[in-house]
Design a protein around this motif. Structure first.
Motif, mmCIF file in Angstrom:
data_model
loop_
_atom_site.group_PDB
_atom_site.id
_atom_site.type_symbol
_atom_site.label_atom_id
_atom_site.label_comp_id
_atom_site.label_asym_id
_atom_site.label_seq_id
_atom_site.Cartn_x
_atom_site.Cartn_y
_atom_site.Cartn_z
ATOM 1 N N LEU A 182 1.253 -0.777 0.252
ATOM 2 C CA LEU A 182 -0.139 0.134 0.174
ATOM 3 C C LEU A 182 0.831 0.486 -0.351
ATOM 4 C CD1 LEU A 182 -2.639 1.247 0.449
ATOM 5 C CD2 LEU A 182 -2.782 1.241 3.003
ATOM 6 N N HIS A 201 -8.849 0.374 -10.347
ATOM 7 C CA HIS A 201 -7.350 1.300 -9.382
ATOM 8 C C HIS A 201 -6.947 1.593 -11.256
ATOM 9 C CE1 HIS A 201 -5.705 -2.633 -10.645
ATOM 10 N NE2 HIS A 201 -4.482 -1.740 -11.122
ATOM 11 N N PHE A 245 -4.792 7.341 -3.340
ATOM 12 C CA PHE A 245 -4.861 6.083 -1.924
ATOM 13 C C PHE A 245 -6.425 4.656 -2.106
ATOM 14 C CE2 PHE A 245 -7.369 5.415 1.664
ATOM 15 C CZ PHE A 245 -6.183 4.751 2.800
ATOM 16 N N PHE A 246 -7.475 5.700 -3.141
ATOM 17 C CA PHE A 246 -7.823 5.068 -3.188
ATOM 18 C C PHE A 246 -7.883 3.238 -4.597
ATOM 19 C CE2 PHE A 246 -11.156 7.613 -1.170
ATOM 20 C CZ PHE A 246 -12.156 6.431 0.036
ATOM 21 N N THR A 265 -4.790 1.325 -2.645
ATOM 22 C CA THR A 265 -6.450 0.046 -1.460
ATOM 23 C C THR A 265 -7.100 -0.550 -2.280
ATOM 24 O OG1 THR A 265 -6.471 2.667 0.011
ATOM 25 C CG2 THR A 265 -7.838 0.089 0.415
#
Length: 207
Positions: A85, A144, A193-194, A197
């Motif tokens: 991450l 993503h 960030f998402f 993740t």
């Protein structure tokens, strides 16, 4: 139209150099870019980002190079399961931050996009799958991909806008447009960030 740098008064006289109200120096009013043009610029840079990646996707990669790339990434899987991450987010964030730099940032971004396509081409050489199919799958299967390209497109479009304002209006143009950077950068951080993740979830669950 000109505007006073001291009191903000707008003067229609083109030949005036000083404010009739306070005596401050007058400068030409710099027009702000409206939301519609910003969205259009972002969409255009998204298309450009995809095209640059496709240049890399269509590159020929020798079997020896391709195997070397694949082996390198296989040895990287264990590391990603532990600190993936931070690594994924940090790596993408660095590229994004560099992209914001006027004039030079887009060049660094285009190189990163090209290398992404080249790695896909290497995977294609080893797997035997068409590289375009692999690339299309990234868009159709993984959220993503959309998030990362969205962040890159925002950073890239803002870098191009900053470059334009510097060329057109100099330091004053940079100072005015730079006010938008914190907001756009915040959006990029959230998107990346998402994205990191979502990618970690895929890695942990074995895709």
């Amino acid at each position: 139209m000109k505007q006073c740098e001291r009191c903000g008064l707008r003067v229609k006289l083109r030949d005036a150099n000083f404010c009739p109200m306070c005596g401050g120096r007058l400068f030409t009013v710099i027009p702000k870019l409206d939301v519609e043009k910003r969205i259009l610029t972002t969409l255009m840079t998204l298309m450009l980002a995809v095209m640059v990646t496709l240049f890399g996707v269509m590159e020929h990669v020798s079997v020896s190079e391709a195997k070397s790339v694949v082996e390198r990434y296989r040895g990287f899987d264990e590391f990603l399961r532990v600190g993936g991450l931070q690594y994924i987010f940090g790596n993408n964030m660095i590229i994004c931050l560099f992209t914001f730099i006027p004039f030079f940032g887009p060049l660094d971004c285009f190189y990163a996009l090209y290398r992404t396509g080249w790695i896909i081409a290497a995977l294609s050489t080893v797997s035997g799958l068409n590289p375009l199919i692999i690339y299309v799958r990234l868009w159709t299967r993984y959220i993503h991909t959309w998030l990362e390209y969205g962040a890159v497109s925002l950073a890239l479009s803002e870098s191009l806008i900053l470059s334009y304002y510097i060329l057109r209006y100099g330091w004053r143009g940079l100072r005015m447009e730079a006010r938008n950077v914190p907001l756009i950068l915040t959006v990029c951080v959230v998107l990346l960030f998402f994205a990191a993740t979502a990618e970690m979830v895929l890695i942990i669950t074995g895709y």
